[in-house]
Write a protein that holds these residues in place. Structure first.
Motif, PDB file in Angstrom:
ATOM      1  N   PHE A 313       0.970  -1.162  -0.050  1.00  0.00           N
ATOM      2  CA  PHE A 313       0.118  -0.261  -0.091  1.00  0.00           C
ATOM      3  C   PHE A 313       0.660   1.078  -0.083  1.00  0.00           C
ATOM      4  O   PHE A 313       1.772   1.443   0.642  1.00  0.00           O
ATOM      5  CB  PHE A 313      -0.727   0.138   1.187  1.00  0.00           C
ATOM      6  N   LEU A 314       0.367   2.324  -1.047  1.00  0.00           N
ATOM      7  CA  LEU A 314       0.983   3.700  -0.707  1.00  0.00           C
ATOM      8  C   LEU A 314       0.527   4.309   0.451  1.00  0.00           C
ATOM      9  O   LEU A 314      -0.681   4.266   0.740  1.00  0.00           O
ATOM     10  CB  LEU A 314       0.782   4.224  -2.138  1.00  0.00           C
ATOM     11  N   MET A 315       1.586   4.814   1.256  1.00  0.00           N
ATOM     12  CA  MET A 315       1.108   5.662   2.597  1.00  0.00           C
ATOM     13  C   MET A 315       1.380   6.936   2.265  1.00  0.00           C
ATOM     14  O   MET A 315       2.540   7.609   2.176  1.00  0.00           O
ATOM     15  CB  MET A 315       2.091   5.086   3.689  1.00  0.00           C
ATOM     16  N   PRO A 316       0.149   7.777   2.292  1.00  0.00           N
ATOM     17  CA  PRO A 316       0.405   9.161   2.136  1.00  0.00           C
ATOM     18  C   PRO A 316       0.764   9.867   3.177  1.00  0.00           C
ATOM     19  O   PRO A 316       0.296   9.580   4.500  1.00  0.00           O
ATOM     20  CB  PRO A 316      -0.976   9.644   1.705  1.00  0.00           C
ATOM     21  N   ARG A 317       1.925  10.651   3.350  1.00  0.00           N
ATOM     22  CA  ARG A 317       2.487  10.979   4.540  1.00  0.00           C
ATOM     23  C   ARG A 317       3.176  12.668   4.332  1.00  0.00           C
ATOM     24  O   ARG A 317       3.122  12.997   3.023  1.00  0.00           O
ATOM     25  CB  ARG A 317       3.947  10.331   4.997  1.00  0.00           C
ATOM     26  N   GLU A 318       3.264  13.251   5.202  1.00  0.00           N
ATOM     27  CA  GLU A 318       3.781  14.575   5.126  1.00  0.00           C
ATOM     28  C   GLU A 318       5.099  14.586   4.557  1.00  0.00           C
ATOM     29  O   GLU A 318       5.901  13.699   5.104  1.00  0.00           O
ATOM     30  CB  GLU A 318       3.984  15.446   6.349  1.00  0.00           C
ATOM     31  N   GLU A 319       5.602  15.530   3.598  1.00  0.00           N
ATOM     32  CA  GLU A 319       7.264  15.464   3.258  1.00  0.00           C
ATOM     33  C   GLU A 319       8.007  15.992   4.350  1.00  0.00           C
ATOM     34  O   GLU A 319       7.277  17.260   4.932  1.00  0.00           O
ATOM     35  CB  GLU A 319       7.138  16.167   1.873  1.00  0.00           C
ATOM     36  N   GLY A 320       8.905  15.528   4.584  1.00  0.00           N
ATOM     37  CA  GLY A 320       9.815  16.112   5.764  1.00  0.00           C
ATOM     38  C   GLY A 320      11.309  15.761   5.639  1.00  0.00           C
ATOM     39  O   GLY A 320      11.652  15.138   4.755  1.00  0.00           O
TER      40      GLY A 320
END
Length: 320
Positions: A313-320
């Motif tokens: 699964f692709l996990m949508p996260r904040e770019e950091g």
């Protein structure tokens, strides 16, 4: 001698579809059929939406369509009709499937051995030249005891399909909810964004040390084999995939949105009876962008699963 001609394959396929409660409820339609191949249509319906925010069909709907189409391809490849059942099914999601758009699956049985049938297929949406998903599946043919010499007079395809029970006449009144009444649970937490999960009626039970347990309540429209009867294998796939997504949303910190399926594979251990079904998941690997999860699906006993599945699964996260 084969009992099938071009016209009789169509007759058999239509009888086969009309005899499967889930396929009939979904209004699936045979578009084209020949020896060893079929194109099956799933008409658009708002119920199939998995994410209203992103306007996507639930991936489980693709699994149900693919499983049904692959089964039809196996049946159309046989010289004489015999029992067969899905052993495993793998879906690869190539691009996001748009909600409220028809989906078709063209499946081909490319190898029919004495014991096993091998099928592959592609799923398309109207207006797209490239497939939204691909499927590979294997089916177990009838055991040696069921492969007997054909009778002197072969039944017609319509007669061969006549043993299928009409969805309207299927009696499931003696099946009861198998969940203990004192088990705390809540509806699956989707934020109202997934009509398909609402249709399935998935509930989440109280958090336990090994992670949440999910329950799929029995509905007669979910039956795929009216003879046993048994739940549709594609429905089990959709339930397992949903459970993994909900598990990741519940257990992985920092997720901004629902994970999106990359691939999914399910192995069937035994027939799923028309009773409540349960699932519990494990996160196998958690990366920055992709997670790998697995799920065990059972009914009466967690130690005797009806199916096991895993998916990326692709996990949508904040770019950091």
């Amino acid at each position: 001698m084969s009992i099938f001609s071009s016209d009789s394959r169509t007759t058999w396929a239509q009888a086969f579809i009309s005899g499967i409660p889930y396929a009939a409820f979904s209004s699936m339609q045979v578009v084209e059929i020949g020896k060893g191949f079929v194109t099956l249509l799933l008409p658009a319906r708002a119920t199939w939406t998995g994410d209203t925010k992103r306007n996507l069909i639930h991936a489980g709907c693709l699994s149900v369509l693919a499983d049904t189409a692959c089964g039809l391809a196996v049946g159309s490849a046989m010289e004489e009709m015999e029992p067969f059942a899905t052993l495993d099914l793998r879906m690869d999601y190539l691009r996001p499937p748009v909600a409220n758009v028809n989906v078709t699956c063209r499946a081909t049985c490319h190898r029919l051995s004495r014991s096993v049938a091998f099928v592959r297929g592609e799923l398309f949406q109207l207006g797209q030249a490239e497939p939204v998903a691909t499927v590979n599946a294997t089916f177990m043919r009838g055991t040696a005891s069921t492969r007997k010499a054909p009778p002197a007079t072969q039944p017609t395809p319509a007669e061969a399909a006549a043993h299928l029970v009409s969805p309207t006449s299927l009696d499931t009144s003696h099946y009861i909810r198998s969940t203990p009444v004192d088990t705390p649970e809540t509806p699956a937490r989707t934020g109202g964004r997934s009509p398909y999960v609402d249709f399935l009626g998935i509930h989440q039970q109280a958090q336990v040390d090994a992670g949440p347990v999910f329950r799929l309540p029995f509905q007669r429209d979910l039956i795929g084999n009216p003879i046993l009867p048994a739940l549709h294998g594609g429905v089990l796939a959709g339930f397992g995939e949903t459970a993994m997504i909900l598990h990741l949303m519940d257990t992985v910190p920092g997720i901004l949105d629902a994970p999106r399926s990359v691939d999914f594979a399910i192995a069937y251990m035994r027939s799923a009876k028309p009773v409540d079904t349960f699932a519990q998941c494990t996160t196998v690997r958690q990366g920055n962008r992709v997670a790998l999860a697995q799920v065990s699906i059972w009914q009466d006993d967690p130690q005797r699963p009806v199916a096991n599945a895993r998916g990326h699964f692709l996990m949508p996260r904040e770019e950091g």
